[in-house]
Enzyme design. Structure first.
Site, PDB file in Angstrom:
ATOM      1  N   CYS A  90      -2.845   8.384  -1.721  1.00  0.00           N
ATOM      2  CA  CYS A  90      -2.332   8.054  -3.050  1.00  0.00           C
ATOM      3  C   CYS A  90      -3.464   8.313  -4.046  1.00  0.00           C
ATOM      4  CB  CYS A  90      -1.898   6.587  -3.082  1.00  0.00           C
ATOM      5  SG  CYS A  90      -0.967   6.149  -4.534  1.00  0.00           S
ATOM      6  N   HIS A  91      -3.215   9.149  -5.043  1.00  0.00           N
ATOM      7  CA  HIS A  91      -4.251   9.495  -6.016  1.00  0.00           C
ATOM      8  C   HIS A  91      -4.607   8.285  -6.873  1.00  0.00           C
ATOM      9  CE1 HIS A  91      -2.709  13.489  -4.995  1.00  0.00           C
ATOM     10  NE2 HIS A  91      -3.897  13.933  -5.343  1.00  0.00           N
ATOM     11  N   GLU A 105       2.408   2.635  -7.639  1.00  0.00           N
ATOM     12  CA  GLU A 105       1.797   1.518  -8.359  1.00  0.00           C
ATOM     13  C   GLU A 105       2.857   0.491  -8.748  1.00  0.00           C
ATOM     14  OE1 GLU A 105      -1.106   4.685  -8.219  1.00  0.00           O
ATOM     15  OE2 GLU A 105       1.021   4.694  -8.674  1.00  0.00           O
ATOM     16  N   ASP A 124       3.395 -16.730  -0.384  1.00  0.00           N
ATOM     17  CA  ASP A 124       2.200 -17.491  -0.022  1.00  0.00           C
ATOM     18  C   ASP A 124       2.143 -18.830  -0.744  1.00  0.00           C
ATOM     19  OD1 ASP A 124      -0.491 -17.837   1.158  1.00  0.00           O
ATOM     20  OD2 ASP A 124      -1.132 -17.672  -0.938  1.00  0.00           O
TER      21      ASP A 124
END
Length: 158
Positions: free
Chosen positions: A79-80, A115, A129
């Site tokens: 992934c860039h 992203e 969580d």
């Protein structure tokens, strides 16, 4: 025989795709995740926020999602790395679920889908969580790209 995979070099080794010849365009991606929390956890909503012993769940999830989006290229092979120009995360509730939406923007040679997807994924895991002490009957589901604009072709989920 010519290699058919974009991320595998002719030698058979993994490689990042060369985007040096791609055109710079404005790119935007929207993603969404749904977290089923159930009646027990959702009954503890205080207005638009869920507060547990760990603190404000949604505010913390938004911060975590932004951090995740900025680190996407460190987590996803090939992934860039992108200089994100904007990443927004909005969390809403509906009955027994939390809906997490993200919008990522960049001007560059490659898209921001990963992203946007990473942002909602990390935000959803943060909700999990922070709520697991209340119940483990939590389901992270429906992580999906909703829209992307810029690049070769646009996409919009119906």
């Amino acid at each position: 025989m010519k290699n058919k995979f974009t991320h595998i070099h002719a030698s058979g080794n993994p490689q990042m795709v060369d985007v040096s010849d791609k055109k710079v365009t404005h790119r935007m991606a929207k993603a969404q995740a749904v977290v089923f929390l159930g009646k027990e956890i959702m009954s503890q909503l205080q207005g638009d926020e869920l507060i547990t012993k760990k603190g404000p769940v949604f505010q913390t999830a938004i911060i975590a999602g932004v951090m995740g989006a900025k680190k996407t290229s460190e987590l996803i092979p090939f992934c860039h790395p992108l200089g994100l120009e904007d990443i927004q995360i909005v969390i809403t509730t509906k009955k027994k679920t939390v809906i997490i939406d993200s919008v990522a923007k960049v001007t560059g040679k490659t898209g921001v889908e990963m992203e946007a997807l990473t942002a909602v994924s990390i935000a959803a895991l943060t909700v999990y969580d922070m709520c697991k002490a209340l119940s483990h009957d939590i389901v992270v589901q429906d992580i999906r790209l909703m829209e992307k604009v810029g690049g070769k072709k646009d996409f919009r989920r119906n």
